[in-house]
Enzyme design. Structure first.
Site, PDB file in Angstrom:
ATOM      1  N   GLU A  63      44.429  33.502  47.912  1.00 41.57           N
ATOM      2  CA  GLU A  63      45.334  34.357  48.695  1.00 41.57           C
ATOM      3  C   GLU A  63      44.630  34.866  49.955  1.00 41.57           C
ATOM      4  O   GLU A  63      45.255  35.039  50.996  1.00 41.57           O
ATOM      5  CB  GLU A  63      45.855  35.506  47.818  1.00 41.57           C
ATOM      6  CG  GLU A  63      46.898  34.988  46.832  1.00 41.57           C
ATOM      7  CD  GLU A  63      47.033  35.780  45.548  1.00 41.57           C
ATOM      8  OE1 GLU A  63      46.519  36.908  45.465  1.00 41.57           O
ATOM      9  OE2 GLU A  63      47.664  35.242  44.613  1.00 41.57           O
ATOM     10  N   GLU A 107      40.713  27.932  40.313  1.00 45.26           N
ATOM     11  CA  GLU A 107      42.086  28.430  40.277  1.00 45.26           C
ATOM     12  C   GLU A 107      42.995  27.477  41.058  1.00 45.26           C
ATOM     13  O   GLU A 107      43.089  27.583  42.301  1.00 45.26           O
ATOM     14  CB  GLU A 107      42.168  29.810  40.916  1.00 45.26           C
ATOM     15  CG  GLU A 107      41.389  30.869  40.182  1.00 45.26           C
ATOM     16  CD  GLU A 107      41.994  32.248  40.401  1.00 45.26           C
ATOM     17  OE1 GLU A 107      42.386  32.866  39.409  1.00 45.26           O
ATOM     18  OE2 GLU A 107      42.111  32.682  41.555  1.00 45.26           O
ATOM     19  N   ASN A 129      42.245  40.544  37.813  1.00 45.92           N
ATOM     20  CA  ASN A 129      42.403  40.733  39.268  1.00 45.92           C
ATOM     21  C   ASN A 129      43.749  41.414  39.485  1.00 45.92           C
ATOM     22  O   ASN A 129      44.788  40.789  39.350  1.00 45.92           O
ATOM     23  CB  ASN A 129      42.352  39.354  39.946  1.00 45.92           C
ATOM     24  CG  ASN A 129      42.684  39.416  41.423  1.00 45.92           C
ATOM     25  OD1 ASN A 129      42.731  40.497  42.024  1.00 45.92           O
ATOM     26  ND2 ASN A 129      42.902  38.252  42.019  1.00 45.92           N
ATOM     27  N   TRP A 130      43.686  42.695  39.839  1.00 44.53           N
ATOM     28  CA  TRP A 130      44.944  43.454  39.990  1.00 44.53           C
ATOM     29  C   TRP A 130      45.651  43.163  41.300  1.00 44.53           C
ATOM     30  O   TRP A 130      46.774  43.607  41.513  1.00 44.53           O
ATOM     31  CB  TRP A 130      44.654  44.946  39.927  1.00 44.53           C
ATOM     32  CG  TRP A 130      44.219  45.458  38.589  1.00 44.53           C
ATOM     33  CD1 TRP A 130      43.887  44.716  37.474  1.00 44.53           C
ATOM     34  CD2 TRP A 130      44.066  46.829  38.214  1.00 44.53           C
ATOM     35  NE1 TRP A 130      43.538  45.543  36.443  1.00 44.53           N
ATOM     36  CE2 TRP A 130      43.632  46.841  36.872  1.00 44.53           C
ATOM     37  CE3 TRP A 130      44.231  48.034  38.885  1.00 44.53           C
ATOM     38  CZ2 TRP A 130      43.388  48.032  36.181  1.00 44.53           C
ATOM     39  CZ3 TRP A 130      43.981  49.230  38.204  1.00 44.53           C
ATOM     40  CH2 TRP A 130      43.567  49.211  36.864  1.00 44.53           C
ATOM     41  N   LYS A 131      44.953  42.498  42.210  1.00 47.51           N
ATOM     42  CA  LYS A 131      45.516  42.223  43.537  1.00 47.51           C
ATOM     43  C   LYS A 131      45.975  43.544  44.183  1.00 47.51           C
ATOM     44  O   LYS A 131      45.348  44.571  43.948  1.00 47.51           O
ATOM     45  CB  LYS A 131      46.633  41.186  43.428  1.00 47.51           C
ATOM     46  CG  LYS A 131      46.170  39.949  42.654  1.00 47.51           C
ATOM     47  CD  LYS A 131      47.078  38.791  42.733  1.00 47.51           C
ATOM     48  CE  LYS A 131      46.468  37.637  41.948  1.00 47.51           C
ATOM     49  NZ  LYS A 131      47.200  36.395  42.049  1.00 47.51           N
ATOM     50  N   GLY A 167      45.443  37.276  36.686  1.00 49.67           N
ATOM     51  CA  GLY A 167      46.157  38.099  37.651  1.00 49.67           C
ATOM     52  C   GLY A 167      47.215  38.945  36.965  1.00 49.67           C
ATOM     53  O   GLY A 167      46.919  40.013  36.401  1.00 49.67           O
ATOM     54  N   GLY A 168      48.453  38.449  36.976  1.00 51.26           N
ATOM     55  CA  GLY A 168      49.594  39.210  36.460  1.00 51.26           C
ATOM     56  C   GLY A 168      49.369  39.834  35.092  1.00 51.26           C
ATOM     57  O   GLY A 168      49.678  41.014  34.871  1.00 51.26           O
ATOM     58  N   HIS A 214      39.180  34.102  47.167  1.00 52.09           N
ATOM     59  CA  HIS A 214      40.437  33.903  46.438  1.00 52.09           C
ATOM     60  C   HIS A 214      41.417  33.157  47.346  1.00 52.09           C
ATOM     61  O   HIS A 214      41.446  33.384  48.556  1.00 52.09           O
ATOM     62  CB  HIS A 214      41.012  35.258  46.010  1.00 52.09           C
ATOM     63  CG  HIS A 214      42.156  35.107  45.055  1.00 52.09           C
ATOM     64  ND1 HIS A 214      43.425  34.764  45.476  1.00 52.09           N
ATOM     65  CD2 HIS A 214      42.216  35.198  43.703  1.00 52.09           C
ATOM     66  CE1 HIS A 214      44.217  34.672  44.419  1.00 52.09           C
ATOM     67  NE2 HIS A 214      43.506  34.931  43.335  1.00 52.09           N
ATOM     68  N   SER A 270      47.906  31.735  35.947  1.00 51.79           N
ATOM     69  CA  SER A 270      48.903  31.967  34.892  1.00 51.79           C
ATOM     70  C   SER A 270      48.301  31.974  33.484  1.00 51.79           C
ATOM     71  O   SER A 270      48.906  31.465  32.542  1.00 51.79           O
ATOM     72  CB  SER A 270      50.030  30.933  34.988  1.00 51.79           C
ATOM     73  OG  SER A 270      50.730  31.088  36.215  1.00 51.79           O
ATOM     74  N   GLY A 299      50.281  32.703  39.670  1.00 44.87           N
ATOM     75  CA  GLY A 299      51.495  33.521  39.729  1.00 44.87           C
ATOM     76  C   GLY A 299      52.781  32.725  39.546  1.00 44.87           C
ATOM     77  O   GLY A 299      53.868  33.235  39.811  1.00 44.87           O
TER      78      GLY A 299
HETATM   79  P1  PGA Z   1      47.845  34.855  37.870  1.00 42.89           P
HETATM   80  O1  PGA Z   1      46.772  35.070  39.027  1.00 42.89           O
HETATM   81  O2  PGA Z   1      47.147  35.036  36.554  1.00 42.89           O
HETATM   82  O3  PGA Z   1      48.908  35.885  38.122  1.00 42.89           O
HETATM   83  O4  PGA Z   1      48.361  33.456  38.026  1.00 42.89           O
HETATM   84  C1  PGA Z   1      45.462  34.577  38.905  1.00 42.89           C
HETATM   85  C2  PGA Z   1      44.649  34.901  40.127  1.00 42.89           C
HETATM   86  O5  PGA Z   1      45.181  34.828  41.247  1.00 42.89           O
HETATM   87  O6  PGA Z   1      43.467  35.257  40.032  1.00 42.89           O
END
Ligand code: PGA
Length: 259
Positions: free
Chosen positions: A104, A172, A17-19, A239-240, A102, A218, A178
């Site tokens: 966010e 999640e 997930n590149w956000k 994510g990251g 998600h 993470s 993050g």
């Molecule tokens: P992260 O994000 O790996 O940076 O913690 C995961 C996500 O939000 O899907």
């Protein structure tokens, strides 16, 4: 119970997930992922979810075995919804998958479970596979409410026609996203087996045991092997670490070695 003793019919999925990251001039990492995953892709499903602006470009740049998905969709097919993008449009732009719910989006856009469910219906209407995210806050976990919160989110975010072919669930924990903090393998095992039981109760043995359950929060090359070895963990939402080809490919490789 470790993963190898569990249901091996569920192919592992590693989803990036590149956000809100990525410009058209920065597709070197996609090319590297695309080249690097060719050995893994038969054994592990690999998906990248760039921002909507890059869907077509990434789809065209990537190897055909690499799956490409979006990060959100609107519930309606078309109409007066300025700035929104429908599931049909995502599919038209080359997506096969879409993330819905998600944390966010639930936080930044006040998306409740009913909204997530309508987006899930939209994804299915358009023929997309949806990744439905659920997760508890730190306060909820510390208050001992994690399982009940997750159960409620699972119940209310899914509609009744969910199948393993059209839906994937991602657990999640919000406090792990993050932050560099990861849920322990024990906590993940407890949550995933609880979710599995709920899925079987609601959808029956066949569908309930075939739906894939991802862990996200993470996930890194250093912890991927231990998380992916947990029974009922059928992949990761990353994510990251999905922004760097080297890290993402290392997670894919860890997934391959878990089989
Ligand atoms: P992260 O994000 O790996 O940076 O913690 C995961 C996500 O939000 O899907």
């Amino acid at each position: 119970m470790r993963r190898e003793e569990n249901n091996l019919a569920r192919k592992i999925l590693i989803a990036g997930n590149w956000k809100m990251n990525g410009l058209s001039g920065q597709l070197e990492e996609v090319r590297k992922i695309s080249e690097g995953c060719s050995a893994t892709v038969g054994e592990v499903d690999i998906l990248v979810c760039p921002p909507a602006t890059l869907l077509r470009t990434v789809r065209d740049a990537a190897h055909s075995d690499l799956l490409v998905g979006a990060q959100n969709c609107h519930a309606k097919e078309k109409g007066a919804h300025t700035g929104d993008i429908s599931a049909e449009m995502l599919r038209d732009a080359g997506a096969s998958h879409v993330i819905v719910g998600h944390s966010e989006r639930r936080a930044d856009h006040s998306e409740c479970c009913a909204t997530v469910r309508s987006k899930l219906e939209a994804a299915h209407r358009a023929g997309l596979v949806a990744i439905v995210c659920i997760g508890e806050t730190l306060e909820e976990r510390e208050a001992g409410e994690a399982l009940s919160v997750l159960e409620r989110q699972l119940e209310n975010s899914l509609h009744d026609d969910v199948t393993a072919g059209n839906t994937i669930i991602a657990y999640e924990p919000i406090w792990a996203i993050g932050t560099g903090k990861t849920a322990s393998a024990g906590d993940v095992a407890e949550v995933h087996s609880h979710l599995r039981r709920r899925l079987v109760e609601r959808f029956g043995q066949e569908i309930g045991t075939s739906l894939r359950l991802l862990y996200g929060g993470s996930v890194q090359p250093t912890n991927a092997a231990s998380l992916l070895s947990v029974a009922d963990v059928d992949g990761a939402l990353v994510g990251g670490a999905s922004l760097k080809a080297q890290d993402f490919l290392a997670i894919c490789e860890a997934a391959r070695n878990c089989r």
